[in-house]
Design an enzyme around this catalytic site. Structure first.
Site, PDB file in Angstrom:
ATOM      1  N   ASP A  72     -51.622 -30.270 -33.161  1.00 33.53           N
ATOM      2  CA  ASP A  72     -50.417 -29.858 -31.936  1.00 33.53           C
ATOM      3  C   ASP A  72     -49.118 -30.668 -31.692  1.00 33.53           C
ATOM      4  O   ASP A  72     -49.579 -31.820 -31.287  1.00 33.53           O
ATOM      5  CB  ASP A  72     -51.081 -28.916 -30.484  1.00 33.53           C
ATOM      6  CG  ASP A  72     -49.892 -28.912 -29.314  1.00 33.53           C
ATOM      7  OD1 ASP A  72     -49.657 -28.121 -29.864  1.00 33.53           O
ATOM      8  OD2 ASP A  72     -50.133 -30.366 -28.110  1.00 33.53           O
ATOM      9  N   GLU A  92     -46.616 -29.236 -35.840  1.00 32.53           N
ATOM     10  CA  GLU A  92     -45.986 -29.135 -35.121  1.00 32.53           C
ATOM     11  C   GLU A  92     -45.030 -30.137 -34.152  1.00 32.53           C
ATOM     12  O   GLU A  92     -45.486 -31.083 -34.253  1.00 32.53           O
ATOM     13  CB  GLU A  92     -46.283 -27.992 -33.593  1.00 32.53           C
ATOM     14  CG  GLU A  92     -45.479 -27.455 -32.735  1.00 32.53           C
ATOM     15  CD  GLU A  92     -45.240 -27.927 -31.051  1.00 32.53           C
ATOM     16  OE1 GLU A  92     -45.049 -27.629 -30.337  1.00 32.53           O
ATOM     17  OE2 GLU A  92     -47.077 -27.823 -31.010  1.00 32.53           O
ATOM     18  N   HIS A 102     -36.506 -19.368 -35.418  1.00 32.18           N
ATOM     19  CA  HIS A 102     -37.548 -18.596 -34.770  1.00 32.18           C
ATOM     20  C   HIS A 102     -35.891 -18.610 -34.436  1.00 32.18           C
ATOM     21  O   HIS A 102     -35.599 -17.588 -33.421  1.00 32.18           O
ATOM     22  CB  HIS A 102     -38.436 -19.017 -33.842  1.00 32.18           C
ATOM     23  CG  HIS A 102     -38.473 -18.294 -32.014  1.00 32.18           C
ATOM     24  ND1 HIS A 102     -37.747 -18.255 -31.242  1.00 32.18           N
ATOM     25  CD2 HIS A 102     -39.155 -17.810 -32.142  1.00 32.18           C
ATOM     26  CE1 HIS A 102     -38.209 -17.983 -30.769  1.00 32.18           C
ATOM     27  NE2 HIS A 102     -38.916 -16.709 -30.735  1.00 32.18           N
TER      28      HIS A 102
END
Length: 577
Positions: A242, A279, A307
């Protein structure tokens, strides 16, 4: 005679340490490097620091059966009778990831219940099940990123034994497991690490709190051992790291590179691939560049630009960080070059952002992309999905770009049937004041972004959590069933057509017409094997010339091909070979 156990803890800040195991309290002896140890009965245990009689859980606890504020329990990872001896692993290359939250994926919200859905995942081509963080947090339910017990599995999900059963069942079904881990910050309740040692840095903080103190060797080891634990003891196949941009490390060898070195060594020892996915919002391919070429040597990284390009192309939403993606050329560039911002000016950041990818040598599968994910849904004011804004054909256009695009696709739970349920930000802090501050902070965050604060759900309201649970009954009904069938057909084509998994950037040709809003993507594998993906993202029907004649997939029943052209209604797409 009561069985004895050796307890060890790193507590360099303490002048005295005691372990409380069951009804017995034992003074601990100090060793070199700030470590303390003692033998005491094998029982639920905790530590008393200095002369404080409060009992604190083990910083490296493997099991917190009564919550993160209570005593720890010894967990023997070798007690599980593993059945995955024949499992040889599954690399990310050519795969399809599926991101899910254990608490909302099924009505039961447990690891055992989630394992019962593996055949469904296989039917849409999933190869890797990616779990949002499962480590111990305060309360009964949480969005996933307030964990404080990094080595433990939340008891409400079933605890560590259930986790091992889940991984075993996944491997039996031919599915790899990716675990999302958070090493860049700790949650607001139950973080006792600073009482034991200098785990946090006083020199900086991120949005989520103080930076982790990566200048301290034992803190680095604490993180690296956690990485090894998931691979070695829980048999996971990959870790999603993360927000690695929040790991501030001035060391000669960055901790991400250390992770890559140790993971590669462990993979060689275990005889199966182990992979690391970062990420990152940095748009810097250094993360996934091999160490031999000066990179960190991670295996893959998220790419938000895909995205954003897909989201804007389909929804026409251009607020905030979506603004730069308004031209269809932004999506075309992302498909062709990996990053849209590769040194270009980002209006949202107010500066140049990113670096270009070396297209001659890079591999497309190293970028993990999505049309929906937990961040892009959960960080919206209402936690709403694109399902609310798009029709059936448009949702299948997003799926077509995922499955037929150059990168590694990742789905978010329920998107495969156009789930109507939101994924909202939810917490269950028992502390009234913390709950109030969390709710107020959420409101203020959206006010600053210009969102209507009146539509932001209270994260502490149990209904916010319940609303976010998937409704599996939808999957077999009407439009939802047709969307699911589309995902299954795309999964079949991805397995059948070599061009859809070719890893070369140079094998792709992309063009975009801003006036008609027609996007064309040609993908090749070798000299003669090619597929053509054409999408009409405009408001008027289009006749688009094509070089291929056989329709293999359409998002709309009125799509047809004749006389060297494909007829595309507004918001539709086709794949031809």
């Amino acid at each position: 005679m009561t069985e004895q156990h050796e307890y060890r803890v790193w507590a360099p800040l303490a002048s005295r340490m005691r372990v409380v195991a069951g009804d017995e309290t034992v003074e601990m002896a100090q060793a070199d490097g700030g470590w303390w140890h003692a033998h005491a009965p094998l029982a639920d245990y905790g530590f008393q620091i200095d002369d404080d009689d409060a009992i604190r859980p083990d910083p490296a606890s493997r099991h917190q059966p009564n919550g993160v504020h209570e005593r720890s329990r010894v967990f023997d990872p070798g007690a599980h009778d593993w059945q995955d001896g024949a499992w040889t692993g599954r690399p990310i290359a050519g795969g399809v990831l599926y991101e899910l939250h254990i608490g909302t994926f099924t009505p039961e919200g447990t690891l055992d219940a989630a394992a019962e859905r593996f055949e469904h995942l296989r039917s849409i081509g999933v190869t890797h099940v990616e779990l949002l963080p499962v480590n111990g947090f305060n309360g009964t339910h949480n969005w996933g990123y307030d964990g404080v017990a990094w080595y433990a599995v939340h008891e409400g999900y079933g605890g560590p034994a259930a986790y091992q059963r889940f991984v075993d069942a996944a491997h039996a079904a031919g599915l790899a497991v990716v675990q999302d881990v958070v090493h860049n910050h700790l949650g607001p309740s139950g973080n006792y690490l600073p009482l034991f040692g200098p785990y946090l840095s006083s020199e900086g903080r991120s949005t989520w709190g103080e930076h982790v103190n990566l200048a301290e060797p034992e803190v680095r080891r604490f993180i690296l051992d956690d990485v090894q634990m998931w691979f070695r003891d829980m048999h996971v196949d990959a870790l999603r790291l993360d927000a690695v941009h929040a790991l501030v490390d001035e060391s000669e060898v960055h901790i991400l590179e250390e992770m890559a070195i140790e993971t590669a060594a462990l993979a060689a020892h275990l005889g199966r691939p182990l992979e690391l996915i970062a990420e990152s919002d940095m748009n810097d391919a250094k993360l996934i560049t091999p160490r031999e070429s000066g990179g960190y040597g991670l295996d893959a990284q998220w790419s938000d630009d895909f995205h954003h390009g897909v989201h804007v192309a389909l929804t026409r939403e251009t607020e905030g960080y979506y603004a730069d993606f308004e031209p269809l050329a932004a999506l075309a560039k992302t498909l062709e070059r990996g990053f849209f911002h590769d040194g270009t000016y980002s209006s949202f950041r107010g500066k140049d952002h990113g670096r270009p990818i070396d297209l001659e040598h890079a591999l497309t599968w190293r970028l993990v992309v999505s049309a929906q994910n937990h961040d892009q849904i959960g960080n919206r004011a209402r936690g709403d999905r694109i399902t609310e804004a798009l029709d059936e054909s448009q949702l299948l256009c997003a799926a077509l770009l995922l499955y037929a695009g150059p990168f590694t696709p990742m789905l978010f739970q329920g998107e495969e049937w156009g789930a109507s349920t939101p994924f909202q930000f939810f917490t269950s802090h028992p502390e009234e004041e913390l709950g109030r501050l969390t709710a107020e902070g959420r409101l203020e965050e959206f006010r600053e972004m210009g969102w209507d604060a009146s539509v932001v759900p209270d994260p502490q309201d149990p209904e916010t959590f319940r609303r976010s649970k998937l409704d599996w009954a939808e999957a077999g009904d009407g439009e939802h069933a047709r969307i699911l069938d589309g995902y299954r057909r795309l999964a079949t084509l991805r397995r059948e057509l070599p061009a859809l998994t070719d890893p070369a950037y140079t094998a792709n040709e992309v063009s975009a017409d801003e006036e008609t809003r027609v996007l064309r993507l040609v993908r090749r594998a070798g000299r003669d094997d090619a597929v053509e993906v054409v999408l009409n993202l405009g408001d008027a029907a289009q006749q688009v010339p094509v070089t291929k004649e056989r329709l293999r997939f359409t998002t709309h029943p009125d799509v047809a091909v004749a006389d060297g052209a494909v007829s595309l209604p507004p918001g539709s797409g086709a794949l031809l070979d």
